[in-house]
Design an enzyme around this catalytic site. Structure first.
Site, mmCIF file in Angstrom:
data_model
loop_
_atom_site.group_PDB
_atom_site.id
_atom_site.type_symbol
_atom_site.label_atom_id
_atom_site.label_comp_id
_atom_site.label_asym_id
_atom_site.label_seq_id
_atom_site.Cartn_x
_atom_site.Cartn_y
_atom_site.Cartn_z
ATOM 1 N N GLU A 62 0.819 -1.209 0.000
ATOM 2 C CA GLU A 62 0.000 0.000 0.000
ATOM 3 C C GLU A 62 0.854 1.262 0.000
ATOM 4 O O GLU A 62 0.499 2.257 -0.637
ATOM 5 C CB GLU A 62 -0.955 0.003 1.196
ATOM 6 C CG GLU A 62 -2.032 -1.081 1.128
ATOM 7 C CD GLU A 62 -2.963 -0.907 -0.066
ATOM 8 O OE1 GLU A 62 -2.963 0.176 -0.689
ATOM 9 O OE2 GLU A 62 -3.678 -1.879 -0.389
ATOM 10 N N TYR A 145 -6.267 6.634 3.928
ATOM 11 C CA TYR A 145 -6.456 5.571 2.950
ATOM 12 C C TYR A 145 -5.734 4.286 3.383
ATOM 13 O O TYR A 145 -6.319 3.195 3.439
ATOM 14 C CB TYR A 145 -5.980 5.981 1.547
ATOM 15 C CG TYR A 145 -5.803 4.748 0.712
ATOM 16 C CD1 TYR A 145 -6.914 4.085 0.205
ATOM 17 C CD2 TYR A 145 -4.549 4.164 0.545
ATOM 18 C CE1 TYR A 145 -6.794 2.887 -0.480
ATOM 19 C CE2 TYR A 145 -4.408 2.970 -0.134
ATOM 20 C CZ TYR A 145 -5.526 2.342 -0.638
ATOM 21 O OH TYR A 145 -5.401 1.152 -1.284
ATOM 22 N N ASP A 163 -9.575 5.529 -2.214
ATOM 23 C CA ASP A 163 -8.477 5.998 -3.055
ATOM 24 C C ASP A 163 -9.081 6.633 -4.306
ATOM 25 O O ASP A 163 -10.284 6.847 -4.391
ATOM 26 C CB ASP A 163 -7.554 4.836 -3.409
ATOM 27 C CG ASP A 163 -8.216 3.881 -4.373
ATOM 28 O OD1 ASP A 163 -9.453 3.818 -4.392
ATOM 29 O OD2 ASP A 163 -7.501 3.196 -5.126
#
Length: 391
Positions: A62, A145, A163
DNA sequence: TACACGTGGTA
DNA sequence: TTACCAAGTGT
């Protein structure tokens, strides 16, 4: 206990949006999950169906995927996981090696925060990632996020990471015509209504897969979408125009002259940039300041040349490199130094900030040059850009 | 809140 | 070639 760093405040409740009909919510969720089960992309960081995702791998992916394409992040992800299989391995690594192996991926604050985060997890959390969104959010480099994504994917927390994909999908589903970024609060609130205990990690990844493969920025494939017939933008035939965005400002031009100094054996003069800001803590070649306005006059630039203005040759051509908020147009000057001159430069710059030093061409990969620096060096015909990863 | 912060691929 | 875009965060 976390040291010093104040806890990040959670995002305040967004604007009031009409509640979603639970039956419609469940219908959309199940259609998307069904589509995902049959169209699931195989990605390096994705656990096999039914298998538990490794929080470290999820987090690492991520961070790398922030503002970065899957294609660009993939090789780096494999290399990092291979080099540092556990978060405690990454925490124990020298920071300069972490930064060097990140070179080329961009947004280098991510790499600095990545290392700081690994060390925080190792030192403050016993080597295990926090398993709640709030706990994750307090880690360096982890924002709303990423906290939601790791919580959902690695810990089955019922949260919806938002996102760019989810913003686009949601804007179309509800035909939100407010331009970004003004629409963000509403889109977050709309997306949050899909939160559910049933397969939250798969749902999060399904939303992003949908945005990446069908609900694409341009020419979305609405006829193949699992939500066809449910989407307000599809019905109004405005999907291709959403989400709207505020017009972007001009991109100014900055000018610089880079100095490629070569010692016998083609050792290259390099140094480390200051900690913060652009390319912070990364390796660079000496250069004039990067200024807006007029390009550098050759004589003017030479006032900034290592070891003084003599012996330098201006190379033909200009290196252009586009950053997010400006364009760099750089000339390159080259000087080959004798062994005595190289030693004189070492003496002249001893103790200077950035640890100016010589780097043999075969060690350039280990130094880890950001792409813009690799371009400048290549323009001088030295070494050339490393193909793929530098290790 | 608005801006700083990289890079490479695509139309 | 220009412009936009990609799984955002920190300040």
């Amino acid at each position: 206990m976390p040291r010093g760093r104040p806890p990040k405040t959670r995002i305040a409740a967004g604007p009031a949006v009409p509640p979603i009909d639970p039956a419609r919510r469940d219908r959309l969720r199940m259609r998307l999950l069904h589509w995902y089960d049959h169209n699931r992309r195989v990605l390096p960081w994705r656990a096999a169906p039914g298998e538990t995702a490794d929080p470290y791998a999820v987090w690492l992916s991520e961070i790398m995927l922030q503002q970065t394409t899957v294609a660009a992040a993939g090789p780096y992800f494999r290399a990092f996981l291979d080099r540092w299989p556990r978060v405690t391995d990454l925490a124990a690594a020298p920071r300069e090696e972490v930064l060097a192996r990140w070179a080329g991926l961009g947004y280098y604050a991510r790499a600095r925060n990545l290392h700081a985060c690994a060390q925080a997890v190792a030192a403050d959390h016993g080597g295990r990632f926090p398993d709640t969104e709030a706990g994750l959010l307090d880690l360096p480099g982890v924002g709303p996020y990423t906290a939601a994504a790791v919580a959902a994917i690695a810990f089955d927390r019922p949260t919806v990471p938002v996102d760019g994909n989810v913003e686009r999908v949601t804007a179309r589903l509800y035909a939100v015509t407010t331009p970004l970024p003004d629409a963000k609060p509403e889109l977050r609130a709309r997306a949050a209504q899909f939160a559910h205990d049933y397969r939250p990690g798969d749902f999060a990844q399904a939303m992003m897969d949908l945005g990446a493969t069908l609900c694409t920025p341009r020419r979305p494939a609405c006829h193949r979408c699992p939500w066809t017939g449910e989407c307000a933008a599809e019905a109004r035939e405005i999907a291709d125009d959403l989400p709207a965005r505020l017009p972007k400002g001009e991109r100014p031009v900055r000018h610089a002259v880079a100095f490629v100094a070569l010692a016998p054996g083609d050792a290259l003069r390099i140094r480390t940039r200051p900690e913060g800001g652009l390319l912070g803590a990364m390796t660079e070649v000496p250069a004039t300041p990067w200024r807006e306005g007029a390009p550098w006059d050759e004589a003017e630039a030479l006032a900034h040349a290592p070891l003084g203005p003599t012996g330098w040759r201006m190379l033909p051509g200009t290196v252009v490199h586009v950053f997010t908020h400006f364009r760099l147009e750089a000339r390159v000057m080259l000087r080959r130094m004798t062994r005595a001159e190289a030693a004189a430069l070492d003496a002249a710059e001893a103790g200077e900030a950035g640890d100016p030093r010589w780097c043999k061409p075969e060690h350039l990969g280990v130094a880890g040059l950001p792409s813009v620096m690799a371009k400048l060096v290549e323009h001088a015909g030295v070494g050339g850009r490393q193909q793929g990863l530098p290790f």
